[in-house]
Scaffold this motif. Structure first.
Motif, PDB file in Angstrom:
ATOM      1  N   GLU A 660       0.824  -1.205   0.000  1.00 14.08           N
ATOM      2  CA  GLU A 660       0.000   0.000   0.000  1.00 14.08           C
ATOM      3  C   GLU A 660       0.861   1.260   0.000  1.00 14.08           C
ATOM      4  OE1 GLU A 660      -3.228  -0.002  -0.433  1.00 14.08           O
ATOM      5  OE2 GLU A 660      -3.068  -2.176  -0.545  1.00 14.08           O
ATOM      6  N   LEU A 661       1.843   1.286   0.897  1.00 16.01           N
ATOM      7  CA  LEU A 661       2.612   2.524   1.041  1.00 16.01           C
ATOM      8  C   LEU A 661       3.626   2.703  -0.068  1.00 16.01           C
ATOM      9  CD1 LEU A 661       3.308   2.968   4.822  1.00 16.01           C
ATOM     10  CD2 LEU A 661       1.696   4.137   3.365  1.00 16.01           C
ATOM     11  N   LEU A 662       4.479   1.669  -0.212  1.00 19.05           N
ATOM     12  CA  LEU A 662       5.620   1.830  -1.100  1.00 19.05           C
ATOM     13  C   LEU A 662       5.187   1.781  -2.565  1.00 19.05           C
ATOM     14  CD1 LEU A 662       8.653   2.082  -0.553  1.00 19.05           C
ATOM     15  CD2 LEU A 662       8.830  -0.328  -1.145  1.00 19.05           C
ATOM     16  N   TYR A 663       4.500   0.666  -2.924  1.00 14.41           N
ATOM     17  CA  TYR A 663       4.239   0.454  -4.335  1.00 14.41           C
ATOM     18  C   TYR A 663       3.080   1.302  -4.836  1.00 14.41           C
ATOM     19  CZ  TYR A 663       7.530  -3.358  -4.194  1.00 14.41           C
ATOM     20  OH  TYR A 663       8.670  -4.085  -4.074  1.00 14.41           O
ATOM     21  N   ARG A 664       1.935   1.210  -4.136  1.00 11.13           N
ATOM     22  CA  ARG A 664       0.782   1.946  -4.633  1.00 11.13           C
ATOM     23  C   ARG A 664       1.037   3.446  -4.604  1.00 11.13           C
ATOM     24  NH1 ARG A 664      -4.021  -0.476  -5.447  1.00 11.13           N
ATOM     25  NH2 ARG A 664      -3.553  -2.187  -4.052  1.00 11.13           N
ATOM     26  N   PHE A 665       1.639   3.907  -3.499  1.00 10.20           N
ATOM     27  CA  PHE A 665       1.912   5.327  -3.341  1.00 10.20           C
ATOM     28  C   PHE A 665       2.844   5.827  -4.437  1.00 10.20           C
ATOM     29  CE2 PHE A 665       4.350   8.778  -1.338  1.00 10.20           C
ATOM     30  CZ  PHE A 665       3.304   9.636  -1.029  1.00 10.20           C
ATOM     31  N   SER A 666       3.960   5.092  -4.616  1.00 14.99           N
ATOM     32  CA  SER A 666       4.920   5.566  -5.610  1.00 14.99           C
ATOM     33  C   SER A 666       4.341   5.450  -7.014  1.00 14.99           C
ATOM     34  CB  SER A 666       6.224   4.790  -5.505  1.00 14.99           C
ATOM     35  OG  SER A 666       5.976   3.436  -5.694  1.00 14.99           O
ATOM     36  N   TYR A 667       3.498   4.436  -7.211  1.00 15.89           N
ATOM     37  CA  TYR A 667       2.874   4.284  -8.519  1.00 15.89           C
ATOM     38  C   TYR A 667       1.975   5.486  -8.819  1.00 15.89           C
ATOM     39  CZ  TYR A 667      -0.361   2.482 -12.016  1.00 15.89           C
ATOM     40  OH  TYR A 667      -1.136   2.323 -13.126  1.00 15.89           O
ATOM     41  N   LEU A 671       2.493   8.275 -11.672  1.00 19.23           N
ATOM     42  CA  LEU A 671       1.439   8.467 -12.656  1.00 19.23           C
ATOM     43  C   LEU A 671       1.045   9.938 -12.722  1.00 19.23           C
ATOM     44  CD1 LEU A 671       0.076   6.314 -14.349  1.00 19.23           C
ATOM     45  CD2 LEU A 671      -1.895   6.492 -12.841  1.00 19.23           C
ATOM     46  N   LYS A 672       0.942  10.555 -11.541  1.00 19.28           N
ATOM     47  CA  LYS A 672       0.523  11.947 -11.483  1.00 19.28           C
ATOM     48  C   LYS A 672       1.562  12.840 -12.158  1.00 19.28           C
ATOM     49  CE  LYS A 672      -1.693  14.892  -8.094  1.00 19.28           C
ATOM     50  NZ  LYS A 672      -1.830  15.188  -6.666  1.00 19.28           N
ATOM     51  N   PHE A 673       2.827  12.518 -11.874  1.00 22.43           N
ATOM     52  CA  PHE A 673       3.911  13.298 -12.464  1.00 22.43           C
ATOM     53  C   PHE A 673       3.909  13.147 -13.974  1.00 22.43           C
ATOM     54  CE2 PHE A 673       8.375  13.293 -13.889  1.00 22.43           C
ATOM     55  CZ  PHE A 673       8.636  14.638 -13.690  1.00 22.43           C
ATOM     56  N   LEU A 674       3.773  11.917 -14.440  1.00 20.76           N
ATOM     57  CA  LEU A 674       3.834  11.670 -15.876  1.00 20.76           C
ATOM     58  C   LEU A 674       2.617  12.225 -16.604  1.00 20.76           C
ATOM     59  CD1 LEU A 674       5.319   8.093 -16.031  1.00 20.76           C
ATOM     60  CD2 LEU A 674       6.450  10.255 -16.457  1.00 20.76           C
ATOM     61  N   SER A 675       1.493  12.389 -15.866  1.00 21.96           N
ATOM     62  CA  SER A 675       0.295  12.860 -16.542  1.00 21.96           C
ATOM     63  C   SER A 675       0.468  14.295 -17.046  1.00 21.96           C
ATOM     64  CB  SER A 675      -0.899  12.772 -15.603  1.00 21.96           C
ATOM     65  OG  SER A 675      -0.700  13.668 -14.539  1.00 21.96           O
ATOM     66  N   HIS A 676       1.465  15.001 -16.496  1.00 26.94           N
ATOM     67  CA  HIS A 676       1.730  16.343 -17.008  1.00 26.94           C
ATOM     68  C   HIS A 676       2.207  16.315 -18.451  1.00 26.94           C
ATOM     69  CE1 HIS A 676       0.994  18.055 -13.183  1.00 26.94           C
ATOM     70  NE2 HIS A 676       1.991  17.420 -12.598  1.00 26.94           N
ATOM     71  N   PHE A 677       2.829  15.202 -18.821  1.00 29.83           N
ATOM     72  CA  PHE A 677       3.415  15.138 -20.154  1.00 29.83           C
ATOM     73  C   PHE A 677       2.421  14.652 -21.197  1.00 29.83           C
ATOM     74  CE2 PHE A 677       6.804  14.722 -17.101  1.00 29.83           C
ATOM     75  CZ  PHE A 677       7.679  15.704 -17.532  1.00 29.83           C
ATOM     76  N   ILE A 678       1.190  14.423 -20.738  1.00 32.17           N
ATOM     77  CA  ILE A 678       0.208  13.857 -21.666  1.00 32.17           C
ATOM     78  C   ILE A 678      -0.107  14.856 -22.776  1.00 32.17           C
ATOM     79  CG2 ILE A 678      -2.020  14.592 -20.719  1.00 32.17           C
ATOM     80  CD1 ILE A 678      -2.602  11.473 -20.713  1.00 32.17           C
ATOM     81  N   ARG A 679       0.120  16.139 -22.502  1.00 29.40           N
ATOM     82  CA  ARG A 679      -0.193  17.168 -23.501  1.00 29.40           C
ATOM     83  C   ARG A 679       0.700  17.050 -24.729  1.00 29.40           C
ATOM     84  NH1 ARG A 679      -0.052  22.181 -19.791  1.00 29.40           N
ATOM     85  NH2 ARG A 679      -1.207  21.105 -18.176  1.00 29.40           N
TER      86      ARG A 679
END
Lengths: 707, 309
Positions: A660-667, A671-679
């Motif tokens: 929950e903490l390590l994998y889901r959180f970092s995932y 994802l949130k960081f990479l979503s900036h590049f979706i443009r």
């Protein structure tokens, strides 16, 4: 060596034969089973002979000639012997062969039953087709496990390692119609490849031979091989894959395949040239031993805590493997600490404890998974809270599970106690020696030694207490009391009248032989010492006399332990006979219902369940757990028959904190960081042409400026 | 008479005298309550009566409960084999037997939990769950106390119960007895827990929702119940004996007989203290119990730190 290689080839041929011919002729499976059993027995005996002859040989030339350091060079040449047998690999071949032989017998029967009893109409064709691939992957896994420990060059090692990972991936996928299984296999595949990546980087780094990279190399080895072994935090594949794979496969994976990770780690230690050090606290090795100890403690405690919270019997056993791997790493960490601080007692005892626990864990975890498999194939459920009272319908399975449960809790007189005893004894002896021997004063001057040894004793104590709690829970919920679910009770009644619920000789025989081994090693622990001495010498490079002296004192202790057990056993037998005589003489043994405090309408559902048994403890440790509770209470005072939604309902589940903490959180963060590049990728062709032009302009400027 | 030549005495004395400890505790409690109380030998009478009773088993039970009481009793006696008494050495002694000692107690607990669970009653299951939980919390405290004993600056031959319990002598009395005193307090609390006395458990109540030991044995009867009661009294003896060895120097008097008598008196005194605790304390709320057990861990930890100063 000739026999070993031909056995290996037979195993590989079996994989091929079962893939090609199993669809057409089902009888072929008997042939492949027999031939693979034969070849495994040959491997078992040749490794036993190697270990024993190497130990008792008058001159130790046999050991010295083989003590070539493997893996020091990135070796791609295939000209000298591809495979070699050294004492470490011979030692690891023992659990591999013992468990593989018994699991193969079990699986032969288990899957025959499985085909006939589940999905008789719909999937029949599909299943048999599956079976061919399944058996082929199974033999491939056996062959690759044997091959991995025999490899000499690291290129071949990587190839066999990957075959092992892939074949077990296909085995996990056996029930691939379930989405859950596919997901588990997928997670397993990705973690395996993260591990392989780390291993390849380890080979490259250690090939550079740069002292400043030493710590980095060792850490890469720890993570790479640890991902297979299932240390926290790279353990997340283990509970999922082991819970969803068919039981014989989980027994094989949990019993031996994760031990290959430990084997790889030990080989990496040898390759990194860790040996007894004349200048204590050569910092890198010492710090690394602290890292290994910490990893061991965290895996041990985390594994058993998570195991306690599980309601699914196989998932519980899988988490318990994480705990046992933790115990093994505590042993190895103590051994490493002994080597880096020039304390040969600690090194010998720590490594012996760790290695012996590898063998012991293979035996009792294999036993527990096979027994759990027998339970699951008789009741068709993994959920502990639906079971109960199975001891009356499945007496043999209950007996073997009882032995396995005591062994895994580390309680005498079974084998789990012996290896934990060695690890404890290593720590206690070091603590007591360090004060009374001035020559070891430098040793005590470093407080981290004392702190870490005390911490490992404490964590072993907590692990022991929790394991006892956990396995008394499993055994009593599954086998004792009364059956909790009415449907399964009816189901078992059918078994009681028609056939043996235990599942026949081929199912019980492997379990009984494994429980025999548990008792044998537990009561006569000096029998395993000759097997340990050669690997210990090879691993620590401590001279023969020291090792022998240490082993002699241990074997004296073991003799006393055996003596104590024999006194206890004879007392038990006398007492039993006396009581039996009294019972026969009086002839009045009354059977009456359990005392129920005057409440005369108890139902079986009123018994304690797996979750109520551990509720207080889980509450106590709730900071280390990620538990989810759903509670819906009735809204009215009286139950409305027409309104089903108004029923009271409670459900609790404990999720893995690391996942929950390590994998889901970092995932999610990634994802949130990479979503900036979706443009950037917006689907409009003119933008893409713009990118090309911008890129060309940048290249033009760069070429003008630089060239 | 040279008692050191007869190690078997260290087994026989507890086997004979252990049930007496219950009598002493009950007498003390009776005195506090202003009653006359049951005879000192009441437990012996009870055991005698129980042995001659019939066997009754629950219809839900299996071979676990039938073998459980036997294992619990024999393992307790085996544990006694490792324990010295005053100047009498233990019957079996080898390096590292402290670990066997601790894990024998774990085996007793495991069988206790399973025998409780075997009859399929919620009452017994509740007791079993608590037994396992509290024992698990006590485990690190016990091990840390052992670590403290091992690292004490006294020359020791090996890691056996025999040498560890005999390390306090008149020579080093003033250097190590403060540490041993703190340890013995922590062992006393563990004694109260392991033998299920107040403040952890009330031996007089059978049907309160807070009890632990008494509820596990609800469905034991006759000889089996006698064996378990006897084993529990032996366990009380084992822990009292450990505390008495931690407090009294081994060479306090030269006369061996006198030495044995002093230890006997101190063990009886510990039972009186248990009785006083039972009369003056209330049973703890179940949620508070874990705090007290963690308190023993803290005590052991303090003594561990003092060792290094």
């Amino acid at each position: 060596m000739f026999f070993l290689l031909s056995s290996l080839i037979i195993l590989l041929l079996n994989a091929l034969v079962s893939k090609i011919f199993l669809d057409k002729n089902k009888k072929i499976i008997l042939f492949t089973t027999c031939s693979s059993l034969l070849s495994l027995v040959v491997i078992l005996f040749s490794s036993l002979k190697f270990l024993l002859v190497g130990t008792f040989a008058v001159d130790n030339s046999a050991i010295n000639t083989i003590a070539v350091l493997p893996w020091t060079i990135l070796d791609v040449s295939l000209d000298y012997p591809l495979f070699e047998l050294n004492s470490i690999s011979a030692f690891f071949l023992l659990p591999i062969c013992i468990l593989s032989i018994l699991v193969t017998i079990y699986a032969y029967k288990y899957f025959q039953k499985k085909i006939s009893s589940t999905h008789p109409i719909n999937h029949n064709n599909n299943r048999t087709n599956n079976m061919a691939s399944f058996w082929s992957a199974y033999y491939l896994l056996l062959a690759s496990m044997v091959a991995v420990v025999l490899c000499k060059s690291n290129l071949l090692f990587l190839i066999c390692w990957e075959i092992m990972g892939l074949s077990s991936f296909f085995l996990v996928l056996y029930e691939n119609e379930k989405a859950e299984t596919r997901r588990a296999a997928w997670i397993y595949l990705s973690i395996t490849h993260i591990g392989t990546l780390a291993i390849i980087s380890f080979f490259i780094c250690s090939n550079l031979n740069d002292p400043s990279l030493r710590m980095f190399c060792l850490l890469l080895a720890l993570i790479g091989f640890g991902s297979k072994a299932g240390i926290i935090p790279v353990h997340i594949w283990l509970p999922k894959a082991h819970a969803l794979a068919p039981s014989p496969v989980s027994a094989l994976m949990s019993g031996v395949m994760i031990k290959i990770g430990v084997y790889g780690f030990i080989r990496a230690l040898i390759a990194s040239n860790i040996s007894i050090n004349n200048n204590p606290f050569s910092n890198i090795d010492f710090n690394f031993s602290l890292v290994v100890l910490t990893v061991g403690m965290i895996s041990g405690l985390g594994g058993i805590l998570m195991a306690l919270a599980q309601h699914d019997i196989k998932r519980l056993l899988a988490y318990c493997s994480v705990e046992n791997i933790g115990v093994i790493y505590i042993g190895l960490g103590l051994g490493l600490m002994g080597l880096s601080t020039n304390n040969s007692t600690l090194a010998i005892l720590g490594f012996s404890g760790g290695l012996l626990h590898v063998l012991n864990h293979a035996i009792f975890k294999g036993l527990l998974f096979l027994s759990a498999g027998a339970v699951i194939s008789a009741t068709h459920t993994h959920k502990m809270d639906k079971l109960g009272g199975l001891i009356k319908v499945m007496p043999l399975t209950a007996f073997t599970f009882f032995i396995g449960a005591i062994s895994i809790s580390g309680i005498p007189p079974f084998n789990g106690f012996i290896s934990e005893f060695l690890i404890y004894f290593a720590s206690f002896k070091t603590l007591s020696l360090s004060l009374n021997h001035p020559s070891l004063h430098t040793f005590t001057s470093n407080p981290s030694v004392i702190i870490f040894i005390t911490l490992s004793i404490l964590s072993l104590a907590i692990i022991g207490g929790l394991a006892l709690f956990c396995f008394s829970k499993v055994f009593s919920i599954v086998f004792l009391g009364e059956m909790r679910s009415k449907e399964i009770a009816k189901f078992l009644l059918f078994y009681k009248h028609n056939q043996n619920a235990d599942g026949g000789t081929l199912i019980t025989l492997p379990q009984l032989s494994l429980s025999f081994l548990c008792i044998l090693i537990g009561v006569f622990p000096m029998l395993v010492l000759p097997l340990l001495s050669a690997p210990i010498k090879f691993l620590t490079k401590i001279n023969n006399d020291n090792v022998m002296a240490e082993f002699l004192s241990i074997s004296n202790i073991f003799k006393n332990i055996t003596l104590t057990f024999f006194i206890a056993a004879s007392m038990l037998i006398i007492l039993y006979l006396v009581r039996k005589r009294k019972r026969i003489k009086e002839g009045t043994t009354t059977l009456s219902p359990t005392w129920d405090c005057g409440y005369h309408a108890p139902t079986t559902r009123m018994q304690y369940s797996a979750s109520s048994f551990t509720a207080t403890l889980i509450n106590f440790f709730n900071h280390f757990m990620y538990s989810k509770k759903e509670l819906s209470t009735p809204t009215k005072y009286f139950w409305d028959k027409n309104n089903d939604n108004d029923k009271a309902h409670f459900h609790s589940s404990n999720l893995d904190l690391i996942t929950e903490l390590l994998y889901r959180f970092s995932y999610h963060k990634t994802l949130k960081f990479l979503s900036h590049f979706i443009r950037i990728q917006n689907g409009k062709i003119n933008f893409y042409i713009l990118y090309v032009i911008i890129f060309l302009i940048i290249m033009l400027i760069w070429s003008l400026l630089v060239i | 008479m040279n008692f050191q030549l007869y190690p078997v005495l260290s087994l026989i004395i507890p086997l004979l005298l252990a049930p007496l400890l219950y009598g002493i505790i009950n007498r003390t409690k009776a005195k506090f309550a202003g009653r006359i109380g049951s005879p000192l030998l009441q437990t012996y009478y009870d055991l005698y009566k129980l042995i001659h009773k019939n066997f009754i088993y629950s219809t839900s039970s299996s071979w676990i409960i039938r073998i459980g009481s036997l294992i619990i009793f024999t393992v307790t006696v085996t544990t006694l084999l490792l324990l010295p008494f005053a100047c009498i050495p233990s019957v079996i002694s080898f390096s590292g037997d402290i670990l066997l000692f601790v894990y024998m107690l774990a085996l007793i607990r495991f069988m206790m939990i399973l025998s409780g669970m075997d009859v399929g009653s919620s009452f017994e299951a509740m007791g079993s769950a608590r037994e396992g939980y509290f024992a698990m919390l006590a485990e690190p405290a016990v091990l840390l106390s052992l670590v403290t004993l091992v690292v004490l600056p006294v020359s020791k031959i090996d890691l056996s119960v025999n040498t560890l319990l005999k390390m306090l002598t008149l020579n080093n009395f003033f250097t190590i007895s403060p540490i041993l005193f703190i340890l013995s307090i922590s062992f006393f609390i563990i004694l109260l827990l392991e033998t299920s006395r107040i403040p952890f458990d009330d031996p007089n109540t059978h049907l309160e929702l807070t009890m632990i030991h008494e509820v596990i044995i609800l469905d034991h009867a006759g000889l089996d119940f006698a064996l378990i009661t006897y084993a529990t009294s032996l366990k009380l003896w084992i822990f009292s004996s450990i505390i008495s060895h931690l407090l009294i120097p081994i060479d306090i008097v030269d006369n061996q007989l006198l030495n044995i008598i002093i230890h006997l008196i101190s063990i009886f005194a510990i039972s009186i203290v248990v009785g006083i605790v039972e009369s003056t304390f209330a049973r703890l709320r179940l949620i508070r119990v874990q705090n007290l057990i963690l308190g023993t861990f803290v005590l052991s930890f303090i003594s561990f730190i003092i060792c290094w100063i």
